[in-house]
Design an enzyme around this catalytic site. Sequence first.
Site, mmCIF file in Angstrom:
data_model
loop_
_atom_site.group_PDB
_atom_site.id
_atom_site.type_symbol
_atom_site.label_atom_id
_atom_site.label_comp_id
_atom_site.label_asym_id
_atom_site.label_seq_id
_atom_site.Cartn_x
_atom_site.Cartn_y
_atom_site.Cartn_z
ATOM 1 N N PRO A 1 0.813 -1.222 0.000
ATOM 2 C CA PRO A 1 0.000 0.000 0.000
ATOM 3 C C PRO A 1 0.847 1.272 0.000
ATOM 4 O O PRO A 1 0.603 2.190 -0.775
ATOM 5 C CB PRO A 1 -0.836 -0.143 1.264
ATOM 6 C CG PRO A 1 -1.003 -1.624 1.411
ATOM 7 C CD PRO A 1 0.314 -2.209 0.970
ATOM 8 N N GLU A 2 1.826 1.337 0.901
ATOM 9 C CA GLU A 2 2.755 2.464 0.912
ATOM 10 C C GLU A 2 4.140 1.992 1.325
ATOM 11 O O GLU A 2 4.287 1.012 2.061
ATOM 12 C CB GLU A 2 2.311 3.577 1.873
ATOM 13 C CG GLU A 2 1.166 4.433 1.381
ATOM 14 C CD GLU A 2 -0.185 3.941 1.859
ATOM 15 O OE1 GLU A 2 -1.208 4.531 1.484
ATOM 16 O OE2 GLU A 2 -0.223 2.928 2.599
ATOM 17 N N SER A 3 5.140 2.716 0.849
ATOM 18 C CA SER A 3 6.527 2.508 1.268
ATOM 19 C C SER A 3 7.083 3.845 1.733
ATOM 20 O O SER A 3 6.757 4.898 1.170
ATOM 21 C CB SER A 3 7.382 1.955 0.122
ATOM 22 O OG SER A 3 6.961 0.650 -0.244
ATOM 23 N N HIS B 1 0.535 4.415 8.710
ATOM 24 C CA HIS B 1 1.039 3.085 9.058
ATOM 25 C C HIS B 1 2.507 2.933 8.676
ATOM 26 O O HIS B 1 3.265 2.236 9.365
ATOM 27 C CB HIS B 1 0.170 1.987 8.422
ATOM 28 C CG HIS B 1 0.560 1.585 7.045
ATOM 29 N ND1 HIS B 1 0.103 2.222 5.917
ATOM 30 C CD2 HIS B 1 1.373 0.587 6.607
ATOM 31 C CE1 HIS B 1 0.617 1.639 4.842
ATOM 32 N NE2 HIS B 1 1.386 0.643 5.230
ATOM 33 N N ILE C 1 -4.166 2.006 -4.613
ATOM 34 C CA ILE C 1 -4.398 1.051 -3.527
ATOM 35 C C ILE C 1 -5.881 0.708 -3.518
ATOM 36 O O ILE C 1 -6.708 1.542 -3.130
ATOM 37 C CB ILE C 1 -4.012 1.637 -2.153
ATOM 38 C CG1 ILE C 1 -2.588 2.203 -2.174
ATOM 39 C CG2 ILE C 1 -4.144 0.596 -1.047
ATOM 40 C CD1 ILE C 1 -2.316 3.161 -1.035
#
Length: 298
Positions: free
Chosen positions: A46-48, A77, A224
Amino acid sequence: MKEIRVYHVDAFTSEKFGGNTAGVILDAEKLSESEMQNIAKELNLPESVFLLPSTDEAADYKVRYFTPAEEINFCGHATVGLTWLLATEMGLADEKDGIVLETNVGHIPVIWHKENGKIKTVEMTQVSPKTEGFEIQLDTLSSLIGVKEDSIDQNFPIKLASTGNWHLLVPMKNKEDIDAAAPDLSSLAKHNKEHQISTTHLYTFNTNDEYDLYTRDFAPGIGINEDPVTGAANGALAGFLFLEGMISKNETTNLKIAQGNAIGRPGTLYITVIPENDTVKIKVAGEATITIRGILML
């Protein structure tokens, strides 16, 4: 050849393969912006988050956040995942009680809470929340998010809220209605891009368990389809509840929020809403666990 340290960290959970997985990339000062985007696309999480040195004397590090499709201004997160890693794997909690991160939306202070000498949770203070009105027909909204029109709770306003990114907050009557949501991802992506909305965030107070709120989050416009457990969106939700007078404006409110159950990645967020004169402080806390350590070779 460049060797880059890469981690997968499951945030807002103590159980591996639960919560929301963040890619955490150290040594990002060696990377160009296009390399960061390509790494985020390759990890396909989803995210980095990418850790960089900061030139700001008021911050310890600079961070940048990428989805597989684009850079975003803030991610809750991934912040939890990164700071958990720094506290534990990098041993930073032995040296200090917390750090300050420089982000595109401002400084994000993070502290570590310990219990018997071990890190129990990390807690970030998000930037001040803001809200905006949003006009949308119920039949259009219900079609976009794939729910029955009468499952949307009209006792609460449908608004945008932000602690860094704009989220469309949709009140639902109960948890079962949220779990049954089946969004039209293509149409929702187009809609959110047109209105510069990062995510569409469904929430309810009717959780049938020990949680105060139950939520679910869709973000196809930024690559996402569903974000399992979202620190940014739930922080914005808490700010919205305060600004709308749906929780106390005079006393501190503690919220325990569940998310991720519908897709088999349950997580828990602990949010503290602290009134401060005419403003409010939003603190979002959670646990994390490291699942993968690796070296990326470029």
